[in-house]
Enzyme design. Structure first.
Site, short mmCIF file in Angstrom:
data_model
loop_
_atom_site.label_atom_id
_atom_site.label_comp_id
_atom_site.label_asym_id
_atom_site.label_seq_id
_atom_site.Cartn_x
_atom_site.Cartn_y
_atom_site.Cartn_z
N THR A 142 42.71 47.29 40.66
CA THR A 142 41.59 49.04 42.09
C THR A 142 40.94 48.01 42.77
O THR A 142 40.27 48.36 44.30
CB THR A 142 40.60 49.21 40.46
OG1 THR A 142 41.77 50.70 40.23
CG2 THR A 142 39.67 50.52 41.36
N GLY A 191 44.90 49.50 37.01
CA GLY A 191 44.83 47.77 36.51
C GLY A 191 43.16 48.13 37.01
O GLY A 191 42.76 48.81 38.04
N CYS A 192 42.64 47.52 35.93
CA CYS A 192 41.10 47.32 36.35
C CYS A 192 40.73 46.08 37.65
O CYS A 192 40.19 46.43 38.78
CB CYS A 192 39.76 47.25 35.10
SG CYS A 192 40.71 45.71 34.58
N TYR A 193 40.92 45.16 37.18
CA TYR A 193 40.87 44.12 38.42
C TYR A 193 42.21 44.47 40.21
O TYR A 193 41.15 44.64 41.27
CB TYR A 193 41.90 42.80 38.45
CG TYR A 193 40.60 41.70 37.41
CD1 TYR A 193 40.07 41.57 36.98
CD2 TYR A 193 41.79 41.53 36.04
CE1 TYR A 193 38.85 40.56 36.64
CE2 TYR A 193 40.96 40.73 35.02
CZ TYR A 193 39.75 39.80 35.37
OH TYR A 193 39.11 39.36 34.55
N GLU A 214 33.46 47.27 40.82
CA GLU A 214 33.15 48.25 40.26
C GLU A 214 33.28 48.05 38.50
O GLU A 214 32.42 46.67 38.48
CB GLU A 214 34.72 48.49 40.42
CG GLU A 214 35.85 47.53 39.72
CD GLU A 214 36.99 47.59 39.22
OE1 GLU A 214 37.61 48.67 40.17
OE2 GLU A 214 38.07 47.50 38.41
#
Lengths: 332, 332, 332, 332
Positions: free
Chosen positions: A149, A145-147, A303
């Site tokens: 990472t 998932g984005c968060y 990111e």
């Protein structure tokens, strides 16, 4: 030349993946599927330099590809993953469905029984900085998932070095609107998003906590917020290390990333901002010692949520899986 | 104390009107209607200092009010207008339905036969700077469109002074996203609107041309564009005056606005920008002589599309209709 | 491998150029100069994936490069250009100094006598779509201005086909803030630029008119506006063609761009928006027939002001000059 | 009618104050000073409905006013404050100079010896919700900082009710760019601020910590961040209450604000966002129980940094000092 298929090309992650692939000299898009836009061309949906026909998933020719990227909503991806694996095609799944090793965790956080628990054992959590060897040989990679990472990459060195004096961590994250996807909702209406800022699903309610805790072994209080920008995540992370831990020792722990092409630690005294990472596959980290005596530190991690937090990392995983140079198509 | 009813309180114009009314010491909101939000309170829909119950239009007590503002979609407002007038209540209609004097124009530009042509004769086009006397006595005021307000106010002095050498005019307008309303569409999705800019309905296709031509007698080529801001319209207008017309003469024509509280002409050499007007009921004008010899001039006009272009002007009309000081509730 | 030197690496065009060059597999940056930041590294000035030492211009080793890009302010570039040419190095100059063939034009629009008029005869206006052959052999390429690129590409096919019934053209352009550069001024202060929109230097005053007129032979009324976005230019252009000219004939004229990799004409009925071009080296065009009878048409043209309008075009020129594939480093 | 003087009218707080005062029916601006803009009019500096001459501070006639607002930079305000008090004029100082009771704190956080320590004993910290009675009689009111206002109002009820189990608090705040003022710096340049997000002065370094700790008695880790919006502050605050403290008890503590016109507590389950407060004098609060067993709660607090965080609060203080209705000029 790696032959690539893409399921779900018309969401933000699908489109970002296609933009990245067009610069990748050893990969070639064989098919791209869409649901409501099937029959159209990509250029009808997104303004873009490239163009591709969008086909119905039923028409996808799995025999013609080496790998597929599944950019489908969580809960719906299992049949596609299964069909692809059975056809001998390697799979990089960008949904949440294969990220949690324990199906009970899936049940708890996503509210449904897992659609294909038999695949979980062979799925590899696709964070190359932690699991590169396993990814190399994986048939099914669950793209993080984005968060998670940005948060796992920030915390991992401290956990690995045994430097967490308190396993409770506060993570205050801020994400651009693209994280909410391209579906229509008042939440993403310009008039309700522009020039404002809000917290949502704070505390112990956001599903991404499950991944963070699985990969770090920590307990996380997580407060996501919605920034009025399109892309990027910045996480401000509050940790307690052993009393007296000095900054040099902490920096040493981050030496684990010394040879990583996509993780950067800024020099002491500098903190990353969103634009250090947006448009790139980088995760950029900064460390701030609040009070060495009591061991309080703040980590800042940034990111691009659609690149390192989704499609760029998926491409990085593909490069690892097929033995290519890991930075191919990702140098910008 | 003027007693006010509002039909359609949960769109952007309804909400802006309520925000303005709360500062108006001689008006009092008696009811506010909503469709899907009926039964809720205003504070559930919009974050705001004030709060009001939202009722179904059927429950509105017309006997308790002196004036109603109709903030309903065009094509749907006629029954409410008729019922209000029959109840002896004066009406300020913010839709397009009563702006065009000729029902054939309505048919042409809106594609339907007019829903209540018998009311057109008594409707007054609610631009106080042009029709103040008629507004004073009107039972039904048709509040002007957002684009037409900024364009008509810019052109009117030149027409009135007989200074238009060419009746063809090019109007290049740029509007904030709130002009597209609060309904969900991909067009107003944050990801598709933010950090971009586009033209739409250019040439001879936008319906607001009808009002501009009715009130100025000119032929208008009109190019609206969508700005990535919430509020405000800036119109850049290209005109041809008689060869040799010097700037002093042009400025003299704008003397017609000398005592207007809400129209400002900037000194020569200065041009208005969006923020000169956003948040106020002002229309701010600038005049640029391109080439005196050939009579080419550029006019720049700005306003807040939700205030002078909609709800502020509606309140100004109310002040005129009820003999109040025209700036009441509008000084900011 | 082309060896590249960059003068003025820390402005927006210098930085954009470096970002593009890092993806270009046949070019290599040998030096990058800066004034106040000399001695630092690029990463200290801009957040970025790449890093480079920044040197003083005096230390640049011209013997080690094949080509230099001059990203210096206009009026200051001549000595650097001369020194480079004398060293046998080809030059792509991004300033305005070598764009106008007639030194009298330079005097008129820039207010100074030309600093090196003897170089003008050999300088080539670097718009590949118009002057590709001359660029191929040029020692000194004058890279076009941002506004002129989008405007000349839109008008050129009509001029070439003899379709301009009126040589007077109105160009209403809107540009992102990066066009104003990175120097500090209240004009580019966040609080004065964000959420607003303004016209500036309208009519006959902006210097870019000179290039537009030189390359098209038309007379241009030009109104630039400042958009609250970082990158991108959209120009709305009003032209008069011979009465009765139908759209098919107009589209045929644009066939001149059939094989151009970086010019796109959208199908009839569609207009480009900023994000069609931002982040790419494309100029995207749309044609709208307002009224065929009177020959009135509107053209809409978009580009990324820092890419096709500056550094991307400079790189395209380099590719042409050195016989490389023209799209190298520019496919995204 | 209260007669008002303003020192420093051309910064963001001075201008916001003037905008608010023009709606205040019992106050009248007698003079407004500026440094570099002295001799101009306000309309030359800011686009605005109102206009005022800007005079040099030397020319200000203190005999003609009842109160002055000092909107001058910290460290420079003391002489003006002293002169005003000696002239019998009451003072509301928006700088940081009189907020800290202990001159040693001033020395520690601001790095200079206090310019007028003899005035500190009589200065009142101008947060009406905590110090209304003292403000009523004060000759010198020190208007609170923007961040402290939102943080102290959120924490005060818990401290007052004895509910803080841990006196260490983590405050993660996010502020619009106007907080950085109107002076030119790369930090507030559009290109460096727009579409990005960053943390700055985190941990124990920001000066506003001193006010927070003085007024709450807690120890604060404070991480301010810069949002790409113009106005507004949202603070996410992490606290530990006694194990088992349930939400009803916590909400009861906030009953202290029951009659406060400018503090709102949202119902359980709802969190405030920036636009709940921007444009108003409100501080809006939300409470989120993370884990009742361990007593972990998150507070979310929003305000407009230029209104409740600066000029609106200053006006609220004036209303209190002169016995006027506290909401006068602040209802929007």
């Amino acid at each position: 030349m790696i032959r690539v298929g893409i399921y779900g090309a018309t969401g933000y992650t699908g489109f970002e993946l296609i933009k990245l692939l067009q610069r990748h000299h050893q990969a070639q898009i064989v098919f791209a599927t869409a649901r409501s836009a099937a029959g159209k061309r990509l250029g009808d949906v997104f303004p873009t330099m490239i163009d591709l026909p969008l086909i119905d998933a039923e028409e996808a020719n799995l025999a013609a590809v080496d790998v597929v990227f599944c950019c489908l909503p969580h809960g719906t991806t299992a049949p596609t993953v299964q069909r692809s694996l059975e056809a001998g095609v390697r799979v990089i799944d960008l949904s949440a469905d294969f990220r949690l090793r324990d199906p009970a965790d899936y049940q708890r956080w996503y509210g449904n029984t897992h659609p294909a628990p038999e695949l979980l054992a062979s799925a590899v959590y696709g964070l190359p900085e932690l699991h590169r060897e396993a990814i190399r040989h994986a048939r099914l990679v669950a793209n993080p998932g984005c968060y998670p990472t940005s948060v796992i990459l920030a915390l991992h060195p401290l956990v690995r070095a045994g430097l967490m004096a308190d396993t409770n961590v506060i993570v205050d994250s801020k994400s651009g609107v693209s994280g909410a996807g391209r579906s229509l909702s008042l939440k993403t209406h310009f008039g309700e998003t522009h020039e404002t800022f809000s917290a949502y699903n704070i505390g112990r309610s956001h599903r991404h906590i499950a991944e963070m805790e699985q990969e770090t072994g920590l307990q996380v209080i997580f407060s996501p917020h919605l920034l009025p920008v399109f892309k990027g995540i910045l996480s401000t992370i509050y940790v307690r290390l052993p009393a007296g831990t000095d900054a040099a020792l902490v920096r040493e722990a981050y030496g684990v990333y010394r040879d990583e092409p996509f993780v950067r630690l800024l020099p002491g005294g500098r903190l990353p901002e969103l634009r250090h990472a947006v448009g790139t596959n980088l995760c950029v980290l900064g460390i701030h010692p609040v009070d060495v005596d009591s061991g309080r530190y703040i980590l800042v991690s940034v990111e691009d949520n659609l690149i390192k937090g989704a499609s760029g990392q998926a491409l990085q995983n593909m490069n690892v899986m097929f033995g290519l140079e890991e930075t191919l198509g990702l140098m910008s």
